[in-house]
Design a protein around this motif. Structure first.
Motif, PDB file in Angstrom:
ATOM      1  N   GLN A   6       0.981  -1.103   0.023  1.00 55.72           N
ATOM      2  CA  GLN A   6       0.025   0.060  -0.001  1.00 55.72           C
ATOM      3  C   GLN A   6       0.879   1.439   0.107  1.00 55.72           C
ATOM      4  OE1 GLN A   6      -3.398   0.262   2.729  1.00 55.72           O
ATOM      5  NE2 GLN A   6      -2.922  -1.737   3.276  1.00 55.72           N
ATOM      6  N   TRP A   7       0.217   2.309  -0.603  1.00 59.50           N
ATOM      7  CA  TRP A   7       0.664   3.666  -0.481  1.00 59.50           C
ATOM      8  C   TRP A   7      -0.266   4.379   0.729  1.00 59.50           C
ATOM      9  CZ3 TRP A   7       5.219   6.320  -1.282  1.00 59.50           C
ATOM     10  CH2 TRP A   7       6.354   5.585  -2.100  1.00 59.50           C
ATOM     11  N   VAL A   8       0.153   4.893   2.017  1.00 57.30           N
ATOM     12  CA  VAL A   8      -0.868   5.217   3.023  1.00 57.30           C
ATOM     13  C   VAL A   8      -0.395   6.769   2.937  1.00 57.30           C
ATOM     14  CG1 VAL A   8      -1.547   5.335   5.338  1.00 57.30           C
ATOM     15  CG2 VAL A   8      -0.974   3.176   3.952  1.00 57.30           C
ATOM     16  N   LEU A   9      -1.686   7.678   3.061  1.00 55.00           N
ATOM     17  CA  LEU A   9      -1.238   9.081   3.278  1.00 55.00           C
ATOM     18  C   LEU A   9      -1.544   9.558   4.601  1.00 55.00           C
ATOM     19  CD1 LEU A   9      -1.347  12.332   2.711  1.00 55.00           C
ATOM     20  CD2 LEU A   9      -3.994  11.870   2.466  1.00 55.00           C
ATOM     21  N   VAL A  10      -0.738  10.230   5.471  1.00 58.57           N
ATOM     22  CA  VAL A  10      -0.939  10.482   6.943  1.00 58.57           C
ATOM     23  C   VAL A  10      -0.966  11.872   6.843  1.00 58.57           C
ATOM     24  CG1 VAL A  10       0.241  10.508   9.206  1.00 58.57           C
ATOM     25  CG2 VAL A  10       0.513   8.491   7.673  1.00 58.57           C
ATOM     26  N   THR A  11      -1.921  12.499   7.451  1.00 55.54           N
ATOM     27  CA  THR A  11      -2.063  13.805   7.260  1.00 55.54           C
ATOM     28  C   THR A  11      -1.482  14.270   8.620  1.00 55.54           C
ATOM     29  OG1 THR A  11      -4.331  14.327   8.233  1.00 55.54           O
ATOM     30  CG2 THR A  11      -4.372  13.792   6.015  1.00 55.54           C
ATOM     31  N   GLU A  28       6.692  -1.249   8.719  1.00 60.23           N
ATOM     32  CA  GLU A  28       6.063  -2.215   8.163  1.00 60.23           C
ATOM     33  C   GLU A  28       6.007  -2.543   6.476  1.00 60.23           C
ATOM     34  OE1 GLU A  28       4.968  -4.920  10.072  1.00 60.23           O
ATOM     35  OE2 GLU A  28       6.077  -3.534  11.716  1.00 60.23           O
ATOM     36  N   GLY A  29       7.012  -1.482   5.937  1.00 62.89           N
ATOM     37  CA  GLY A  29       7.036  -1.730   4.491  1.00 62.89           C
ATOM     38  C   GLY A  29       6.336  -0.857   3.605  1.00 62.89           C
ATOM     39  N   ALA A  30       5.355  -0.423   4.331  1.00 64.51           N
ATOM     40  CA  ALA A  30       4.511   0.663   3.452  1.00 64.51           C
ATOM     41  C   ALA A  30       5.020   1.760   2.721  1.00 64.51           C
ATOM     42  CB  ALA A  30       3.043   1.048   4.492  1.00 64.51           C
ATOM     43  N   GLY A  31       4.402   2.237   1.913  1.00 60.78           N
ATOM     44  CA  GLY A  31       4.617   3.610   1.093  1.00 60.78           C
ATOM     45  C   GLY A  31       4.024   4.585   1.999  1.00 60.78           C
ATOM     46  N   VAL A  32       4.650   5.614   2.307  1.00 57.10           N
ATOM     47  CA  VAL A  32       3.836   6.713   2.968  1.00 57.10           C
ATOM     48  C   VAL A  32       4.055   8.263   2.289  1.00 57.10           C
ATOM     49  CG1 VAL A  32       3.777   7.788   5.357  1.00 57.10           C
ATOM     50  CG2 VAL A  32       4.698   5.406   5.127  1.00 57.10           C
ATOM     51  N   ILE A  33       2.833   8.694   2.149  1.00 57.30           N
ATOM     52  CA  ILE A  33       2.934  10.233   1.694  1.00 57.30           C
ATOM     53  C   ILE A  33       2.824  10.840   3.160  1.00 57.30           C
ATOM     54  CG2 ILE A  33       1.474  11.672   0.383  1.00 57.30           C
ATOM     55  CD1 ILE A  33       2.912   9.566  -1.385  1.00 57.30           C
ATOM     56  N   ILE A  34       3.776  11.750   3.155  1.00 56.68           N
ATOM     57  CA  ILE A  34       3.733  12.579   4.534  1.00 56.68           C
ATOM     58  C   ILE A  34       3.095  13.995   3.965  1.00 56.68           C
ATOM     59  CG2 ILE A  34       5.213  13.650   6.425  1.00 56.68           C
ATOM     60  CD1 ILE A  34       7.471  11.413   5.294  1.00 56.68           C
ATOM     61  N   ASN A  35       1.828  14.035   4.665  1.00 58.17           N
ATOM     62  CA  ASN A  35       1.388  15.462   4.394  1.00 58.17           C
ATOM     63  C   ASN A  35       1.801  16.439   5.302  1.00 58.17           C
ATOM     64  OD1 ASN A  35      -1.278  16.844   5.360  1.00 58.17           O
ATOM     65  ND2 ASN A  35      -0.875  17.638   3.351  1.00 58.17           N
ATOM     66  N   TYR A  36       2.094  17.575   5.016  1.00 62.30           N
ATOM     67  CA  TYR A  36       2.281  18.596   5.900  1.00 62.30           C
ATOM     68  C   TYR A  36       1.956  20.094   5.428  1.00 62.30           C
ATOM     69  CZ  TYR A  36       5.884  20.393   2.634  1.00 62.30           C
ATOM     70  OH  TYR A  36       6.543  20.752   1.272  1.00 62.30           O
ATOM     71  N   TYR A  37       1.734  21.063   6.378  1.00 66.63           N
ATOM     72  CA  TYR A  37       1.305  22.317   6.031  1.00 66.63           C
ATOM     73  C   TYR A  37       2.297  23.222   6.031  1.00 66.63           C
ATOM     74  CZ  TYR A  37      -1.928  26.409   6.056  1.00 66.63           C
ATOM     75  OH  TYR A  37      -2.386  27.958   5.932  1.00 66.63           O
ATOM     76  N   ALA A  48      13.668  11.821   4.097  1.00 67.83           N
ATOM     77  CA  ALA A  48      15.147  11.408   3.834  1.00 67.83           C
ATOM     78  C   ALA A  48      15.486  10.481   4.772  1.00 67.83           C
ATOM     79  CB  ALA A  48      15.840  12.771   3.901  1.00 67.83           C
ATOM     80  N   GLU A  49      14.957  10.459   6.133  1.00 62.42           N
ATOM     81  CA  GLU A  49      15.206   9.360   7.206  1.00 62.42           C
ATOM     82  C   GLU A  49      14.698   7.887   6.568  1.00 62.42           C
ATOM     83  OE1 GLU A  49      13.297   8.129  11.057  1.00 62.42           O
ATOM     84  OE2 GLU A  49      13.838  10.314  10.971  1.00 62.42           O
ATOM     85  N   LEU A  50      13.407   8.038   5.942  1.00 63.05           N
ATOM     86  CA  LEU A  50      12.728   6.668   5.819  1.00 63.05           C
ATOM     87  C   LEU A  50      12.887   6.179   4.490  1.00 63.05           C
ATOM     88  CD1 LEU A  50       9.363   7.519   7.292  1.00 63.05           C
ATOM     89  CD2 LEU A  50      11.366   6.482   8.457  1.00 63.05           C
ATOM     90  N   GLY A  51      13.466   6.964   3.520  1.00 64.48           N
ATOM     91  CA  GLY A  51      13.884   6.439   2.257  1.00 64.48           C
ATOM     92  C   GLY A  51      13.103   6.698   1.100  1.00 64.48           C
ATOM     93  N   GLU A  52      12.915   5.931   0.031  1.00 62.20           N
ATOM     94  CA  GLU A  52      12.424   6.212  -1.051  1.00 62.20           C
ATOM     95  C   GLU A  52      10.956   5.976  -1.207  1.00 62.20           C
ATOM     96  OE1 GLU A  52      13.390   2.076  -3.433  1.00 62.20           O
ATOM     97  OE2 GLU A  52      14.375   3.799  -4.184  1.00 62.20           O
ATOM     98  N   ARG A  53      10.483   5.207  -0.217  1.00 61.82           N
ATOM     99  CA  ARG A  53       9.023   4.733   0.046  1.00 61.82           C
ATOM    100  C   ARG A  53       8.243   5.797   1.006  1.00 61.82           C
ATOM    101  NH1 ARG A  53       6.324   0.879  -2.003  1.00 61.82           N
ATOM    102  NH2 ARG A  53       5.222   0.133  -0.095  1.00 61.82           N
ATOM    103  N   ALA A  54       9.051   7.157   1.165  1.00 60.51           N
ATOM    104  CA  ALA A  54       8.278   8.015   1.792  1.00 60.51           C
ATOM    105  C   ALA A  54       8.496   9.369   1.112  1.00 60.51           C
ATOM    106  CB  ALA A  54       8.886   8.230   3.218  1.00 60.51           C
TER     107      ALA A  54
END
Length: 253
Positions: A6-11, A28-37, A48-54
């Motif tokens: 999965q790719w998961v968005l975290v607002t 756990e190996g998920a791809g993460v979209i890190i939303n910020y304002y 950068a810390e988590l790598g290419e799947r973030a």
């Protein structure tokens, strides 16, 4: 669908509880979209810390156009739809106890601000996620609530009212989206030890809460994040429209 697929968005995913949820998903190996304002530095450093799947992407969740662009950008960067959404972002709020206005003095503007963040923000992310989730016939929405519905010990009137409304949206959306293979659930914590929002809370208050819980401790952001993983995982496939209280047993839902 496994978390690793999965790719998961975290607002609000760059700081506080959001960062703990982001790290748990990455673990756990998920791809993460890190939303910020506004937290660009924190979001980019975490990616950068988590790598290419973030991937860090800026958007104001109360603006439907910006949220739609976020999903478009995420799809362009990953080549896949977002199938998990964690509505975590908290709009300009501090858990500062006695400094909060009582019911006789609080303004409607405070309620409106929290409703915009909790309800409008969640509605925007859910609506933007629907095409991709329906494409996969799979989706997970996790809304972050509060145990103050059941135990309103502090007068956070605006915050609690908005989260109560979010629970209602959770349940109506769960019923609406179930036929599409999409689950919608809420996780409600108490005061967490410690996030940016709870940093103003005196240590004595944390200690009192710890003494009242069966586990004799105040829930940490990392512990709460672990529970979020359950609702995003295949193990929750028959669970929807629920509110799970994650506070060490302090409140019984």
């Amino acid at each position: 669908m496994k978390l690793s697929e999965q790719w998961v968005l975290v607002t609000g995913g760059a700081r506080g509880l959001g960062a703990s949820i982001t790290r748990a998903l990455a673990r756990e190996g998920a791809g993460v979209i890190i939303n910020y304002y506004q937290s660009a530095d924190a979001a980019n450093a975490l990616a950068a810390e988590l790598g290419e799947r973030a991937i860090a992407i800026q958007a104001d969740i109360t603006d439907a156009g910006q949220v739609a662009q976020l999903f478009k950008t995420a799809r362009e960067k990953t080549g896949k739809p977002i199938t998990g959404v964690v509505n975590n972002a908290l709009v300009d709020f501090k858990f500062d106890g006695d400094a909060r206005p009582k019911i006789g003095e609080i303004s409607w503007a405070r309620f409106d601000q929290q409703l915009q963040g909790a309800i409008k923000g969640a509605l925007n992310t859910i609506q933007a996620a629907l095409p991709g989730m329906r494409e996969q016939h799979f989706g997970r929405v996790v809304n972050v609530g509060t145990n103050l519905f059941q135990n309103p010990v502090v007068p956070y009137h605006d915050y609690t009212a908005a989260k109560a409304a979010l629970l209602s949206l959770t349940r109506t959306a769960a019923n609406d989206l179930g036929p599409d293979g999409i689950t919608v659930n809420m996780l409600s914590g108490g005061l967490l030890r410690t996030t940016d929002a709870s940093a103003a809370t005196p240590e004595a208050v944390f200690d009192i809460i710890a003494g009242l819980t069966p586990l004799r401790s105040v829930t940490t952001p990392d512990e709460f994040a672990d529970a979020v993983l359950f609702f995003l995982s295949p193990w929750s496939r028959a669970v929807t429209g629920q509110n799970l209280v994650v506070d060490g047993g302090l409140v019984k839902d």
